[in-house]
Design an enzyme around this catalytic site. Structure first.
Site, PDB file in Angstrom:
ATOM      1  N   CYS A   1       4.558   7.168   1.744  1.00  0.00           N
ATOM      2  CA  CYS A   1       5.395   8.242   1.202  1.00  0.00           C
ATOM      3  C   CYS A   1       5.158   8.703  -0.152  1.00  0.00           C
ATOM      4  O   CYS A   1       4.871   9.754  -0.463  1.00  0.00           O
ATOM      5  CB  CYS A   1       7.047   7.803   1.222  1.00  0.00           C
ATOM      6  SG  CYS A   1       8.230   9.210   0.903  1.00  0.00           S
ATOM      7  N   CYS A   2       4.874   7.781  -1.022  1.00  0.00           N
ATOM      8  CA  CYS A   2       4.706   8.008  -2.418  1.00  0.00           C
ATOM      9  C   CYS A   2       3.193   8.839  -2.303  1.00  0.00           C
ATOM     10  O   CYS A   2       3.095   9.813  -3.324  1.00  0.00           O
ATOM     11  CB  CYS A   2       4.400   6.880  -3.177  1.00  0.00           C
ATOM     12  SG  CYS A   2       5.924   6.125  -3.669  1.00  0.00           S
TER      13      CYS A   2
ATOM     14  N   CYS B   1      12.951   8.848  -6.850  1.00  0.00           N
ATOM     15  CA  CYS B   1      13.441   9.373  -5.935  1.00  0.00           C
ATOM     16  C   CYS B   1      14.738   8.687  -5.287  1.00  0.00           C
ATOM     17  O   CYS B   1      15.195   7.496  -5.489  1.00  0.00           O
ATOM     18  CB  CYS B   1      12.593   9.198  -4.612  1.00  0.00           C
ATOM     19  SG  CYS B   1      11.044  10.486  -4.781  1.00  0.00           S
TER      20      CYS B   1
ATOM     21  N   CYS C   1      14.795   5.455  -2.829  1.00  0.00           N
ATOM     22  CA  CYS C   1      14.154   4.255  -3.219  1.00  0.00           C
ATOM     23  C   CYS C   1      14.629   3.802  -4.887  1.00  0.00           C
ATOM     24  O   CYS C   1      14.122   3.150  -5.285  1.00  0.00           O
ATOM     25  CB  CYS C   1      12.644   4.382  -3.371  1.00  0.00           C
ATOM     26  SG  CYS C   1      12.010   4.675  -2.122  1.00  0.00           S
TER      27      CYS C   1
ATOM     28  N   CYS D   1       4.309   3.889  -8.108  1.00  0.00           N
ATOM     29  CA  CYS D   1       4.236   4.674  -6.900  1.00  0.00           C
ATOM     30  C   CYS D   1       2.736   4.888  -6.662  1.00  0.00           C
ATOM     31  O   CYS D   1       2.223   5.525  -5.606  1.00  0.00           O
ATOM     32  CB  CYS D   1       4.775   6.145  -7.135  1.00  0.00           C
ATOM     33  SG  CYS D   1       4.244   7.028  -8.580  1.00  0.00           S
TER      34      CYS D   1
END
Length: 274
Positions: free
Chosen positions: A142-143, A235, A238, A261
């Protein structure tokens, strides 16, 4: 600009091994980096910013800002040196609404003239995160698509970037220098650049008390979530409140073996575990 083949992204085990190799490589100082460090020996804060923005990399340097808990400190300094300095803001699509409003407030308050909000490529999202839940299944991936790749695209054409990282924040940052050099591998897209880029950390030696004192001295607004004990703000899925007595980054990626990240690792385009 096209989406890249995300199947080439390495797995977590490979990234962990790569991180160790990267940290070892980071100790190697090139002649160019040494010359820049020599010219800026002893400088930090606004003095270092004055040097890198106006002398070392004029027109070729950008600030990378999350508009997080203490971002106002660095951005206030940058605005004093040159408010037209590009500021790259990663709008991942998963941020707190408070962060977006804080960005707008600081832009007005500081007179920042060139804030560039960049986001993930729609093609990358369609392939890897069509339902928006990748943050839970694979936070590294995702990062990678929401931060690492967009930043690499945004920094193409720049010779250097400025960050607000401090040594006290994580163990990985504890030994970082005020001026670093990182390998740039490009995004894998046609025409994507490779080579090296310099990274400037003017607040590397600052502690939490220094940041608080600067915010108070210049009457700068805090991120609205700080009062609710969000000490490091990323985010929304998280990021959690830090328990009383907890450490600075305890609210990030809770329960996962992850505290970065990936955008601030020297070989950042591989993605890995601001």
């Amino acid at each position: 600009m096209t989406a890249i083949d995300l199947r080439k992204r390495p797995g977590t085990a490979a990234m962990s091994a790569d991180r160790a190799a990267v940290m070892d490589a980071a100790t190697v100082v090139s002649p160019a980096l040494q010359r820049i460090r020599d010219r800026n020996t002893g400088l930090g804060g606004i003095e270092l910013l004055e040097s890198v923005i106006k002398t070392e990399f004029p027109g070729k340097i950008a600030v990378v800002s999350s508009f997080g808990a203490e971002s106002a400190v660095l951005l206030h300094m940058v605005a004093q040196v040159d408010p037209a300095t590009p500021v790259i803001f990663l709008n991942t699509g998963k941020l707190f609404g408070e962060t977006l409003r804080y960005r707008d407030r600081l832009q007005d308050r500081l007179g920042l003239m060139d804030i560039r909000s960049v986001g993930p490529h729609p093609g990358d999202l369609a392939v890897k995160d069509p339902n928006g839940g990748l943050w839970n299944a694979d936070p590294d991936a995702c990062c990678f698509i929401r931060k690492v790749l967009p930043l690499e695209r945004a920094l193409e054409g720049f010779d250097a970037s400025i960050t607000g990282r401090k040594r006290f924040q994580t163990s990985a940052r504890s030994a970082m220098e005020a001026i670093e050099e990182e390998k740039v591998r490009g995004t894998g897209e046609p025409g994507s650049a490779s080579g090296t880029r310099f990274k400037v950390n003017p607040l590397a030696e600052w502690g939490q008390e220094d940041l608080e004192a600067y915010l108070d001295q210049h009457k700068l607004p805090r991120h609205p979530l700080v009062k609710d004990n969000y000490l490091s703000i990323g985010c929304m899925p998280c990021t959690e409140r830090v328990p009383e007595g907890g450490s600075y980054r305890d609210g990030r990626w809770v329960g996962k073996d992850k505290d970065e990240c990936g955008i601030h690792l020297p070989s950042n385009i591989d993605g890995d575990g601001i």
